[in-house]
Design an enzyme around this catalytic site. Structure first.
Site, short mmCIF file in Angstrom:
data_model
loop_
_atom_site.label_atom_id
_atom_site.label_comp_id
_atom_site.label_asym_id
_atom_site.label_seq_id
_atom_site.Cartn_x
_atom_site.Cartn_y
_atom_site.Cartn_z
N CYS A 117 -8.57 34.83 -17.72
CA CYS A 117 -10.00 34.95 -17.47
C CYS A 117 -10.18 35.27 -15.99
O CYS A 117 -9.22 35.24 -15.21
CB CYS A 117 -10.72 33.64 -17.84
SG CYS A 117 -12.52 33.80 -17.94
N CYS A 119 -13.08 33.90 -14.20
CA CYS A 119 -14.11 33.05 -13.61
C CYS A 119 -13.62 32.23 -12.42
O CYS A 119 -14.39 31.93 -11.50
CB CYS A 119 -14.72 32.12 -14.66
SG CYS A 119 -13.58 30.94 -15.40
N CYS A 127 -17.21 35.32 -15.87
CA CYS A 127 -15.92 35.64 -16.47
C CYS A 127 -15.61 37.13 -16.50
O CYS A 127 -14.64 37.55 -17.14
CB CYS A 127 -15.86 35.07 -17.89
SG CYS A 127 -16.05 33.28 -17.94
N LYS A 192 -15.50 29.89 -28.92
CA LYS A 192 -15.73 29.16 -27.67
C LYS A 192 -17.24 29.11 -27.41
O LYS A 192 -17.88 30.15 -27.23
CB LYS A 192 -15.01 29.84 -26.51
CG LYS A 192 -15.21 29.14 -25.16
CD LYS A 192 -14.48 29.88 -24.05
CE LYS A 192 -14.71 29.24 -22.70
NZ LYS A 192 -14.03 29.98 -21.61
N ARG A 202 -15.39 22.83 -14.44
CA ARG A 202 -15.93 23.74 -13.42
C ARG A 202 -15.87 23.11 -12.05
O ARG A 202 -15.73 23.81 -11.04
CB ARG A 202 -17.35 24.14 -13.81
CG ARG A 202 -17.34 25.05 -15.05
CD ARG A 202 -18.71 25.35 -15.59
NE ARG A 202 -18.59 26.14 -16.82
CZ ARG A 202 -19.59 26.45 -17.61
NH1 ARG A 202 -20.82 26.06 -17.31
NH2 ARG A 202 -19.38 27.16 -18.71
N GLU A 231 -16.60 35.76 -35.08
CA GLU A 231 -15.77 35.83 -33.87
C GLU A 231 -14.28 35.71 -34.22
O GLU A 231 -13.45 36.46 -33.70
CB GLU A 231 -16.17 34.73 -32.89
CG GLU A 231 -17.50 34.94 -32.20
CD GLU A 231 -17.43 35.97 -31.07
OE1 GLU A 231 -16.34 36.50 -30.80
OE2 GLU A 231 -18.48 36.25 -30.47
N LYS A 246 -13.15 25.69 -29.21
CA LYS A 246 -13.41 24.98 -27.96
C LYS A 246 -14.92 24.82 -27.78
O LYS A 246 -15.65 25.80 -27.92
CB LYS A 246 -12.83 25.78 -26.78
CG LYS A 246 -13.03 25.13 -25.43
CD LYS A 246 -12.47 26.00 -24.31
CE LYS A 246 -12.68 25.34 -22.95
NZ LYS A 246 -12.17 26.15 -21.84
N SER A 272 -12.73 19.03 -20.81
CA SER A 272 -12.88 18.13 -19.67
C SER A 272 -13.98 17.09 -19.84
O SER A 272 -13.82 15.93 -19.45
CB SER A 272 -13.14 18.95 -18.40
OG SER A 272 -14.33 19.71 -18.53
N TYR A 311 -6.13 16.95 -21.75
CA TYR A 311 -5.73 16.37 -20.47
C TYR A 311 -5.08 15.00 -20.67
O TYR A 311 -4.44 14.48 -19.76
CB TYR A 311 -6.95 16.26 -19.55
CG TYR A 311 -7.61 17.60 -19.32
CD1 TYR A 311 -7.09 18.50 -18.39
CD2 TYR A 311 -8.72 18.01 -20.07
CE1 TYR A 311 -7.66 19.75 -18.20
CE2 TYR A 311 -9.29 19.25 -19.89
CZ TYR A 311 -8.76 20.12 -18.96
OH TYR A 311 -9.31 21.36 -18.78
#
Length: 323
Positions: A117, A119, A127, A192, A202, A231, A246, A272, A311
């Site tokens: 990506c 971004c 992005c 997504k 972010r 998609e 996601k 996150s 994570y």
């Protein structure tokens, strides 16, 4: 009287009849790397770091030791290194490229995924290429393809495009094939959503948009199943080898929908915001972190995820190995 409890009374019986397995190999650990000499704690994600290249190597060794399914690498650039075209994403000597080369040199058998990506590398935080205040889909495809090839050349085992540009999988697949990487699989962030659960990421990656948001290219949470299937079907036709949903838990209903339709491995990204909420509640003593994390990961496996990006990967792997 029927007595389902007979199969729940003893731990040995519960283990015997369990249908869903969760093992360290099902977990992929997303990792952040920056150019600093020292790792930096991420305030909104307790326990996670912006790694230096050296500490990233320590994390990679930990992933190998814990028998994780792999890692995914994200680059974090200082603002002065960003620009309108996100050239740091596809530079041959870019941060992620250097990180991948170092990891693969020391741990050749560790599966390394590269987020593809722009971004984290653009000065506007979007992005793709911005023209007159709008992300230019088709102009972005060439740069995503260049990024993918540079990552594969550095040694990435999996290319994972996340920009949500129309046609990105086809562009990347063609570029990889032309560059001699026909054997490199593509894990598409196929479904997504434009989610509020990305906030801590972010912060960690310093990738918040400077203006507007990403709702014009990421999916509407209220879009319905037709949008998710459309998609995923496009990315399937364009050559994606694996598909991702996601965020994970808020879209638990979407996972089985894709599992039933597509005969390809399915991933879920436990993002996150999900991590931060569990951590905050655990740090306040409101929940049992270990039980909540493992229950959440089992739920994602039950819904159809072949593997989960989380994570919590190292902690979960330790808990699983402890038994």
């Amino acid at each position: 009287m029927e007595r389902p409890r007979r199969l729940r009374l003893r731990p040995s019986m519960r283990r015997l009849v369990r249908e869903i397995s969760l093992e360290p190999r099902h977990l992929v650990w997303p990792l952040f790397v920056h150019r600093g000499a020292d790792p930096e704690p991420i305030a909104s994600m307790p326990g996670q770091l912006r790694h230096s290249l050296d500490s990233l190597m320590t994390a990679a060794a930990e992933a190998v030791h814990l028998q994780l399914g792999g890692i995914m690498v994200f680059g974090v650039l200082p603002q002065e290194e960003k620009n309108a075209t996100g050239s740091g994403a596809y530079a041959e000597d870019g941060l992620v490229q250097e990180a991948i080369r170092r990891i693969k040199a020391e741990h050749p058998d560790l599966l390394v995924m590269a987020d593809t990506c722009l971004c984290e590398y653009t000065d506007h935080g979007h992005c793709g290429i911005v023209h007159e205040g709008t992300v230019d889909n088709d102009a972005t495809l060439e740069l995503l393809a260049k990024t993918a090839v540079s990552q594969a050349r550095a040694g990435a085992d999996v290319i994972a495009p996340s920009a949500m540009m129309d046609g990105q999988v086809a562009a990347i697949r063609a570029a990889l094939d032309d560059a001699g990487f026909a054997g490199t699989p593509v894990l598409s962030y196929a479904v997504k959503y434009a989610s509020a659960f990305y906030g801590p990421f972010r912060d960690a990656a310093d990738s918040a948009p400077a203006f507007g948001d990403r709702s014009s290219y990421q999916m509407d949470p209220a879009g319905g199943y037709w949008d998710a299937l459309r998609e995923a079907e496009i990315d399937d036709r364009e050559g994606a080898d694996m598909l991702m949903v996601k965020p994970a838990l808020p879209y638990l209903d979407v996972l089985p929908l894709l599992k039933q339709r597509f005969h390809k491995p399915l991933a879920a990204y436990h993002v996150s915001g999900e991590y931060a909420m569990v951590k905050a509640a655990a740090l306040n003593g409101w929940i049992d972190e270990r039980r909540v994390v493992l229950e959440s990961l089992v739920a994602l496996r039950r819904a159809g995820a072949q593997f989960v990006l989380t994570y919590f990967a190292p902690d979960a792997a330790r808990w699983l190995l402890e038994g």
